[in-house]
Design a protein around this motif. Structure first.
Motif, PDB file in Angstrom:
ATOM      1  N   ARG A  42       0.837  -1.208   0.000  1.00  0.00           N
ATOM      2  CA  ARG A  42       0.000   0.000   0.000  1.00  0.00           C
ATOM      3  C   ARG A  42       0.864   1.246   0.000  1.00  0.00           C
ATOM      4  N   ILE A  43       1.946   1.246   0.784  1.00  0.00           N
ATOM      5  CA  ILE A  43       2.828   2.413   0.839  1.00  0.00           C
ATOM      6  C   ILE A  43       3.528   2.605  -0.498  1.00  0.00           C
ATOM      7  N   LYS A  44       3.954   1.526  -1.136  1.00  0.00           N
ATOM      8  CA  LYS A  44       4.645   1.620  -2.422  1.00  0.00           C
ATOM      9  C   LYS A  44       3.721   2.161  -3.507  1.00  0.00           C
ATOM     10  N   LEU A  45       2.435   1.814  -3.453  1.00  0.00           N
ATOM     11  CA  LEU A  45       1.494   2.313  -4.458  1.00  0.00           C
ATOM     12  C   LEU A  45       1.259   3.812  -4.312  1.00  0.00           C
ATOM     13  N   ARG A  46       1.470   4.371  -3.120  1.00  0.00           N
ATOM     14  CA  ARG A  46       1.275   5.811  -2.913  1.00  0.00           C
ATOM     15  C   ARG A  46       2.483   6.622  -3.365  1.00  0.00           C
ATOM     16  N   GLU A  47       3.637   6.004  -3.589  1.00  0.00           N
ATOM     17  CA  GLU A  47       4.841   6.718  -4.006  1.00  0.00           C
ATOM     18  C   GLU A  47       4.696   7.201  -5.447  1.00  0.00           C
ATOM     19  N   PRO A  48       5.401   8.300  -5.804  1.00  0.00           N
ATOM     20  CA  PRO A  48       5.354   8.754  -7.197  1.00  0.00           C
ATOM     21  C   PRO A  48       6.018   7.719  -8.109  1.00  0.00           C
ATOM     22  N   PRO A  49       5.631   7.686  -9.378  1.00  0.00           N
ATOM     23  CA  PRO A  49       6.230   6.702 -10.297  1.00  0.00           C
ATOM     24  C   PRO A  49       7.706   7.006 -10.549  1.00  0.00           C
ATOM     25  N   ARG A  50       8.426   6.009 -11.020  1.00  0.00           N
ATOM     26  CA  ARG A  50       9.842   6.183 -11.352  1.00  0.00           C
ATOM     27  C   ARG A  50       9.980   7.131 -12.536  1.00  0.00           C
ATOM     28  N   PRO A  51      11.089   7.868 -12.612  1.00  0.00           N
ATOM     29  CA  PRO A  51      11.270   8.779 -13.746  1.00  0.00           C
ATOM     30  C   PRO A  51      11.441   8.015 -15.055  1.00  0.00           C
ATOM     31  N   ARG A  52      10.876   8.583 -16.097  1.00  0.00           N
ATOM     32  CA  ARG A  52      10.997   7.986 -17.432  1.00  0.00           C
ATOM     33  C   ARG A  52      12.337   8.397 -18.043  1.00  0.00           C
ATOM     34  N   PRO A  53      12.780   7.735 -19.120  1.00  0.00           N
ATOM     35  CA  PRO A  53      14.072   8.108 -19.732  1.00  0.00           C
ATOM     36  C   PRO A  53      14.110   9.559 -20.202  1.00  0.00           C
ATOM     37  N   GLU A  54      12.995  10.104 -20.668  1.00  0.00           N
ATOM     38  CA  GLU A  54      13.005  11.501 -21.128  1.00  0.00           C
ATOM     39  C   GLU A  54      13.050  12.488 -19.967  1.00  0.00           C
ATOM     40  N   ASP A  55      12.820  12.026 -18.733  1.00  0.00           N
ATOM     41  CA  ASP A  55      12.915  12.886 -17.552  1.00  0.00           C
ATOM     42  C   ASP A  55      14.337  12.967 -17.006  1.00  0.00           C
ATOM     43  N   GLN A  56      15.253  12.172 -17.542  1.00  0.00           N
ATOM     44  CA  GLN A  56      16.622  12.137 -17.039  1.00  0.00           C
ATOM     45  C   GLN A  56      17.375  13.394 -17.469  1.00  0.00           C
ATOM     46  N   PRO A  57      18.442  13.775 -16.745  1.00  0.00           N
ATOM     47  CA  PRO A  57      19.214  14.977 -17.104  1.00  0.00           C
ATOM     48  C   PRO A  57      19.852  14.841 -18.483  1.00  0.00           C
ATOM     49  N   LYS A  58      19.975  15.957 -19.159  1.00  0.00           N
ATOM     50  CA  LYS A  58      20.564  16.003 -20.495  1.00  0.00           C
ATOM     51  C   LYS A  58      21.918  16.707 -20.428  1.00  0.00           C
ATOM     52  N   MET A  59      22.795  16.391 -21.384  1.00  0.00           N
ATOM     53  CA  MET A  59      24.092  17.048 -21.478  1.00  0.00           C
ATOM     54  C   MET A  59      23.881  18.480 -21.970  1.00  0.00           C
ATOM     55  N   PRO A  60      24.659  19.448 -21.464  1.00  0.00           N
ATOM     56  CA  PRO A  60      24.536  20.825 -21.942  1.00  0.00           C
ATOM     57  C   PRO A  60      24.792  20.907 -23.445  1.00  0.00           C
ATOM     58  N   LEU A  61      24.215  21.927 -24.079  1.00  0.00           N
ATOM     59  CA  LEU A  61      24.343  22.079 -25.528  1.00  0.00           C
ATOM     60  C   LEU A  61      25.794  22.313 -25.956  1.00  0.00           C
ATOM     61  N   ASP A  62      26.594  22.974 -25.091  1.00  0.00           N
ATOM     62  CA  ASP A  62      27.985  23.239 -25.460  1.00  0.00           C
ATOM     63  C   ASP A  62      28.935  22.120 -25.040  1.00  0.00           C
ATOM     64  N   GLY A  63      28.429  20.955 -24.707  1.00  0.00           N
ATOM     65  CA  GLY A  63      29.260  19.795 -24.400  1.00  0.00           C
ATOM     66  C   GLY A  63      29.431  19.575 -22.910  1.00  0.00           C
ATOM     67  N   PRO A  64      30.231  18.560 -22.572  1.00  0.00           N
ATOM     68  CA  PRO A  64      30.410  18.243 -21.157  1.00  0.00           C
ATOM     69  C   PRO A  64      31.194  19.332 -20.423  1.00  0.00           C
ATOM     70  N   VAL A  65      30.945  19.441 -19.137  1.00  0.00           N
ATOM     71  CA  VAL A  65      31.624  20.420 -18.298  1.00  0.00           C
ATOM     72  C   VAL A  65      32.775  19.704 -17.593  1.00  0.00           C
ATOM     73  N   TYR A  66      33.966  20.275 -17.680  1.00  0.00           N
ATOM     74  CA  TYR A  66      35.145  19.678 -17.062  1.00  0.00           C
ATOM     75  C   TYR A  66      35.537  20.490 -15.848  1.00  0.00           C
ATOM     76  N   GLU A  67      36.187  19.827 -14.903  1.00  0.00           N
ATOM     77  CA  GLU A  67      36.640  20.545 -13.719  1.00  0.00           C
ATOM     78  C   GLU A  67      37.916  21.297 -14.025  1.00  0.00           C
ATOM     79  N   ILE A  68      38.111  22.366 -13.289  1.00  0.00           N
ATOM     80  CA  ILE A  68      39.318  23.182 -13.437  1.00  0.00           C
ATOM     81  C   ILE A  68      40.164  22.970 -12.198  1.00  0.00           C
ATOM     82  N   ARG A  69      41.410  22.594 -12.409  1.00  0.00           N
ATOM     83  CA  ARG A  69      42.326  22.417 -11.288  1.00  0.00           C
ATOM     84  C   ARG A  69      43.299  23.576 -11.277  1.00  0.00           C
ATOM     85  N   GLU A  70      43.333  24.257 -10.152  1.00  0.00           N
ATOM     86  CA  GLU A  70      44.281  25.353 -10.005  1.00  0.00           C
ATOM     87  C   GLU A  70      44.652  25.475  -8.536  1.00  0.00           C
ATOM     88  N   ASN A  71      45.853  25.954  -8.307  1.00  0.00           N
ATOM     89  CA  ASN A  71      46.280  26.234  -6.944  1.00  0.00           C
ATOM     90  C   ASN A  71      45.821  27.636  -6.595  1.00  0.00           C
TER      91      ASN A  71
END
Length: 116
Positions: free
Chosen positions: A34-63
């Motif tokens: 009963r508790i599981k039926l009250r939970e929201p449904p799982r996200p669909r594939p189209e609800d998943q995060p998308k990559m930014p239009l300008d490509g992947p974001v990389y980390e910057i390492r600096e001292n």
């Protein structure tokens, strides 16, 4: 001798305890469903995060190095923490990563032997 004699009442009590345990297990599965039926449904594939239009974001390492603490003139009074500004950092010119001294773990209580 009479106390050690087998009784049908003990068998009946054990049977009722087993039925009660099975009823508790069945009730817990029913309530969990009963508790599981009250939970929201799982996200669909189209609800998943998308990559930014300008490509992947990389980390910057600096001292980074902190700004200098203001010097107190001779004979002047020491600055209190409230008189100091929020100490900012700036990119360092050096590309070498800071290292700890040899034999030290780099942190207090880090488990190393420390500098001896």
């Amino acid at each position: 001798m009479q106390i050690a004699a087998p009784s049908g009442l003990i068998s009946l009590v054990l049977f009722l305890v087993a039925i009660a345990v099975l009823a508790l297990l069945a009730g817990s599965f029913w309530m969990g469903n009963r508790i599981k039926l009250r939970e929201p449904p799982r996200p669909r594939p189209e609800d998943q995060p998308k990559m930014p239009l300008d490509g992947p974001v990389y980390e910057i390492r600096e001292n980074r190095e902190p700004d200098e603490v203001p010097k107190v003139p001779k004979g002047g009074r020491a600055l209190t923490p409230y008189e100091l500004s929020n100490m900012q950092t700036r990119p360092s010119d050096s590309k070498d990563r800071p290292r700890w001294s040899r034999g030290s773990s780099g942190s207090f209580g880090g488990g190393g032997l420390g500098a001896h």
